[in-house]
Design a protein around this motif. Sequence first.
Motif, PDB file in Angstrom:
ATOM      1  N   UNK A 115       0.841  -1.209   0.000  1.00 13.06           N
ATOM      2  CA  UNK A 115       0.000   0.000   0.000  1.00 13.06           C
ATOM      3  C   UNK A 115       0.870   1.251   0.000  1.00 13.06           C
ATOM      4  N   UNK A 116       1.947   1.228   0.779  1.00 13.78           N
ATOM      5  CA  UNK A 116       2.865   2.369   0.840  1.00 13.78           C
ATOM      6  C   UNK A 116       3.530   2.609  -0.520  1.00 13.78           C
ATOM      7  N   UNK A 117       3.931   1.519  -1.198  1.00 14.49           N
ATOM      8  CA  UNK A 117       4.562   1.650  -2.518  1.00 14.49           C
ATOM      9  C   UNK A 117       3.581   2.211  -3.552  1.00 14.49           C
ATOM     10  N   UNK A 118       2.321   1.784  -3.475  1.00 11.91           N
ATOM     11  CA  UNK A 118       1.309   2.299  -4.410  1.00 11.91           C
ATOM     12  C   UNK A 118       1.049   3.782  -4.168  1.00 11.91           C
ATOM     13  N   UNK A 119       1.017   4.164  -2.902  1.00  9.59           N
ATOM     14  CA  UNK A 119       0.750   5.560  -2.549  1.00  9.59           C
ATOM     15  C   UNK A 119       1.923   6.479  -2.890  1.00  9.59           C
ATOM     16  N   UNK A 120       3.139   5.954  -2.744  1.00  8.43           N
ATOM     17  CA  UNK A 120       4.343   6.768  -2.971  1.00  8.43           C
ATOM     18  C   UNK A 120       5.288   6.025  -3.918  1.00  8.43           C
ATOM     19  N   UNK A 121       5.067   6.144  -5.235  1.00  6.81           N
ATOM     20  CA  UNK A 121       5.887   5.406  -6.201  1.00  6.81           C
ATOM     21  C   UNK A 121       7.381   5.714  -6.108  1.00  6.81           C
ATOM     22  N   UNK A 122       7.744   6.891  -5.598  1.00  3.31           N
ATOM     23  CA  UNK A 122       9.175   7.193  -5.477  1.00  3.31           C
ATOM     24  C   UNK A 122       9.869   6.228  -4.512  1.00  3.31           C
TER      25      UNK A 122
END
Length: 152
Positions: A115-122
Amino acid sequence: MTLETEVEALRKVPLFHGIDETKLRLLAFISERTEYTSGERLCSQGEEGDCAFIILAGSADVLVDTPEGEKQVAQVSENSIVGEIAILCDVPRTATLVAANDMDVLTVSKDDFLKLLKEFPDISLEVMRTLALRLERTTRDLADARRGASGD
């Protein structure tokens, strides 16, 4: 240990080196802090992995199954992340982790990390860069080992 201390510990983990403090705070907030006593298993080789472990204090032995039984192949300690493959893809655990002494660990679940990766692609880009560097180093080490084994 406070959230500030956990963020500082996350900053020292190479996988999260390039991630800004706000996102490290979020990662620390969604992680679960767990204490392990000496000899306690964090995970076992072959089981389905659903989290990664970030070692805040203490160390763990990394064991793999061999025909002669479990064999220690490494030891991981403070500021290490282990089991990170389990939060990126669906593969069985490649090793067993056993606390070598009392440990303080942040546990990051696969669902929360994705979920964190989806929210913050950087964050994804930083994780990919770090994993690519690891792959390059592993490939180089394997090539060196093969040259050493063949006597070239």
